[in-house]
Design an enzyme around this catalytic site. Structure first.
Site, short mmCIF file in Angstrom:
data_model
loop_
_atom_site.label_atom_id
_atom_site.label_comp_id
_atom_site.label_asym_id
_atom_site.label_seq_id
_atom_site.Cartn_x
_atom_site.Cartn_y
_atom_site.Cartn_z
N GLY A 228 4.66 -10.05 4.21
CA GLY A 228 5.45 -9.97 5.44
C GLY A 228 4.82 -10.78 6.57
N LEU B 163 6.71 2.99 1.48
CA LEU B 163 7.64 1.86 1.56
C LEU B 163 8.75 2.10 2.57
CD1 LEU B 163 7.84 1.09 -2.28
CD2 LEU B 163 6.28 0.14 -0.57
N HIS B 164 9.11 1.03 3.27
CA HIS B 164 10.18 1.11 4.27
C HIS B 164 11.03 -0.15 4.17
CE1 HIS B 164 7.61 -1.69 6.42
NE2 HIS B 164 6.63 -0.80 6.45
N MET C 79 0.85 -1.20 0.00
CA MET C 79 0.00 0.00 0.00
C MET C 79 0.89 1.24 0.00
SD MET C 79 -3.43 -0.92 2.04
CE MET C 79 -2.87 -0.52 3.67
N VAL D 135 10.90 -6.94 9.76
CA VAL D 135 12.10 -6.11 9.94
C VAL D 135 11.84 -5.15 11.09
CG1 VAL D 135 13.65 -4.44 8.83
CG2 VAL D 135 12.63 -6.28 7.48
N HIS E 91 9.36 -3.48 3.47
CA HIS E 91 9.04 -3.74 2.05
C HIS E 91 10.32 -4.06 1.28
CE1 HIS E 91 5.67 -0.92 3.23
NE2 HIS E 91 5.01 -1.97 2.76
N SER F 89 6.54 -0.40 10.23
CA SER F 89 5.18 -0.34 9.68
C SER F 89 4.99 1.07 9.13
CB SER F 89 4.17 -0.59 10.81
OG SER F 89 2.92 -0.03 10.48
N SER F 90 4.20 1.17 8.06
CA SER F 90 3.94 2.50 7.50
C SER F 90 3.26 3.38 8.54
CB SER F 90 3.06 2.38 6.26
OG SER F 90 3.68 1.49 5.36
N ARG F 91 2.50 2.76 9.46
CA ARG F 91 1.77 3.55 10.46
C ARG F 91 2.68 4.07 11.57
NH1 ARG F 91 -2.59 -0.24 9.06
NH2 ARG F 91 -4.33 1.00 8.25
O1 PAF Z 1 -0.13 -5.81 3.62
C1 PAF Z 1 -0.54 -4.89 2.89
O2 PAF Z 1 0.15 -3.88 2.68
C2 PAF Z 1 -1.93 -4.98 2.27
O3 PAF Z 1 -2.83 -5.59 3.13
C3 PAF Z 1 -1.93 -5.68 0.90
C4 PAF Z 1 -1.46 -7.13 1.02
C5 PAF Z 1 -1.03 -4.91 -0.05
C6 PAF Z 1 -3.33 -5.71 0.30
O4 PAF Z 1 -3.82 -4.41 0.12
#
Ligand code: PAF
Length: 515
Positions: free
Chosen positions: A152, A32-33, A29, A181, A36, A190-192
């Site tokens: 992940g 990216l970090h 989504m 990671v 990813h 996490s992006s959050r």
């Molecule tokens: O893990 C994620 O980032 C999302 O749930 C995914 C797998 C890209 C589906 O939108």
């Protein structure tokens, strides 16, 4: 790198590529970090082409969740992908993915995960979330039709549901899981995490330390779920700012609660820090390590593997013998070695077992209860083994058996794709190699010992180059170095020294793990 925003564009790109190449898919989504990055690097290493998708999927956010606020920065994410060597970024709009404002699972065809898998963990707190994930992942798999897709382990419930989806709906893709990671203090990336203040970031590390406390107890022999959960809960309670939503211990595949850990347990936490929701987990697995040794022909793999297994008192999983045993069975059944459908059916009920004996190899091999230890070395089997073992149906049946044998760990296996394909989660991966010249020299010595005097070193070296090329470019089980494998070059090492080098890597890895 291409950035494509439409399904038509992506499919036009893939149509040419898919014919002869393996495609890796990394659905994300965005934002990216380094987590990813691990998925992308692995996909790049294991496939010919890597597609990263960046799509903030509205279907997996409930109305009160952070869909609007979710971090988006496509330019930065594309740069991130380009720097790593991704081939295509697919970044569709919701409309391109068939999702229009106000649309939800009532007006769309959706994929529902098994109800049992969403009754626990995040399920009750995020109604509809996993249907949204399952639907979008299925759409992406259908659009890209990748060889492998990467997810992940931090999203353990998502991963278990996707694995089940693939199995129950017969979707032809391999799912690869990559470990979580963490930052230097242990916080899972996490992006959050971007929503957290500096002090909250520090407080959030208690999630990791509480899982770690349970893991220590597990290592010391504790198996009772209530006790392990209580250990984690006690640690979590030391940071009152962390509001725990759940702390559960479940079976990692079925996600059902378990009272005791027999083979493996997933201990998972969700907690709020202010308004930010974080998740983390650990797999508690009673498994001895697996050592995967891959590399090109002539690097000394078979002998070294046997020696490593002996030194550690591990089981030597002789995958070559398994392919020979199947070849024997095919010949025995009178099936043509290129009749893949018949071979696939034959293999549905095949049982290969290794039993210890006092023979020189220390191992008896049986297939469907028949002892084939000696017969599999016969010239007839030798002549047909490569034709049989290159069939996809044979490889997938045997990989399944090898993985079943590896469940409890304590094995050393060697081959071309052990660390990349058979045991991608092996605790130690070695890539044993040697220069072409040295491998040619060794091969010539073997040939001379067999009385074959006519081949020049140059000729043998050319053959080796050809074989390396074929091994590393073939569609099924190509030879590749896993990104996390340790490379050992054996040019100046004898068997004992190469064995010792691997044992040193093992000691090093395990003293780190138990610190
Ligand atoms: O893990 C994620 O980032 C999302 O749930 C995914 C797998 C890209 C589906 O939108």
């Amino acid at each position: 790198m291409r950035v494509l925003k439409t399904i038509a564009g992506l499919q036009a790109y893939l149509n040419d590529e898919r014919v002869s190449r393996e495609i890796g898919l990394v659905p994300t989504m965005g934002a990216l970090h380094a987590g990813h990055q691990r998925l992308l690097e692995r996909a790049i290493a294991e496939n010919d082409r890597t597609v990263a998708t960046i799509f903030v999927n509205p279907l997996q956010f409930s109305p009160q969740e952070d869909l609007e606020q979710y971090p988006r920065n496509l330019d930065r994410d594309c740069q991130f992908c380009q720097n790593l060597g991704v081939d295509v970024v697919f970044a569709p709009s919701p409309e391109e993915m068939g999702i229009f404002p106000g649309q939800n699972e009532r007006s769309l065809a959706v994929i529902l995960p098994p109800a049992d898998m969403v009754t626990g963990l995040c399920g009750p707190f995020r109604p509809g979330h996993f249907a949204g994930v399952a639907t979008i992942v299925t759409k992406l798999l259908n659009i890209v039709q990748p060889t492998r897709a990467y997810f992940g382990e931090k999203d353990a419930q998502q991963l278990a549901i996707i694995r089940r989806l693939i199995r129950d709906l017969n979707i032809p893709v391999e799912i690869r899981a990559c470990s979580t990671v963490r930052d230097e203090l242990g916080l899972a990336l996490s992006s959050r995490n971007q929503y957290l203040s500096a002090s909250q970031t520090e407080q959030a590390t208690i999630l990791y330390w509480s899982l770690e406390a349970a893991r220590q107890a597990f290592r010391a022999g504790e198996r009772d779920s209530k006790v392990l959960s209580a250990i984690a809960a006690e640690k979590l309670a030391t940071v009152p700012e962390v509001q725990v939503q759940y702390l559960e211990l479940v079976d990692p595949a079925s996600l059902q609660p378990i009272e005791r850990i027999e083979t493996a347990g997933l201990l998972a936490i969700a907690a709020y820090l202010g308004s930010t929701r974080l998740i983390d987990n650990v797999i508690l697995r009673d498994r001895q390590p697996i050592i995967a040794i891959d590399g090109p022909a002539g690097a000394g793999k078979s002998t070294v593997t046997r020696h490593v297994a002996e030194a550690l008192d591990f089981f030597h999983l002789n995958t070559g013998a398994m392919y020979r045993a199947v070849t024997w069975l095919v010949l025995q059944a009178g099936i043509d070695t290129d009749d893949e459908p018949a071979i696939a059916e034959l293999l549905q009920s095949v049982a290969i077992e290794f039993l210890p004996t006092d023979s020189p190899t220390g191992m008896q091999i049986t297939i469907n209860q028949q002892d084939v230890t000696k017969t599999i070395l016969s010239p007839t089997v030798t002549d047909s083994v490569s034709a049989v073992s290159k069939l996809p149906a044979v490889r997938s049946a045997l990989v399944r058996q090898q993985q079943a044998i590896g469940k409890k760990g304590g094995i050393v296996a060697e081959g071309r794709d052990i660390g990349t394909h058979v045991f991608p989660d092996a605790e130690l991966k070695i890539y044993l190699t040697a220069s072409e010249r040295e491998r040619a020299r060794r091969r010539r010595n073997d040939l001379l010992a067999q009385g074959e005097l006519n081949l020049s070193l140059e000729q043998i070296e050319k053959d080796i180059q050809r074989r390396d090329f074929l091994d590393s470019t073939r569609k099924i089980a190509p030879l590749r170095k896993a990104p996390d494998a340790i490379e050992i070059v054996t040019d100046n090492l004898n068997i004992e020294e190469a064995t010792e080098a691997i044992l040193n890597c093992y000691r090093e890895a395990f003293s780190k793990r138990t610190k």
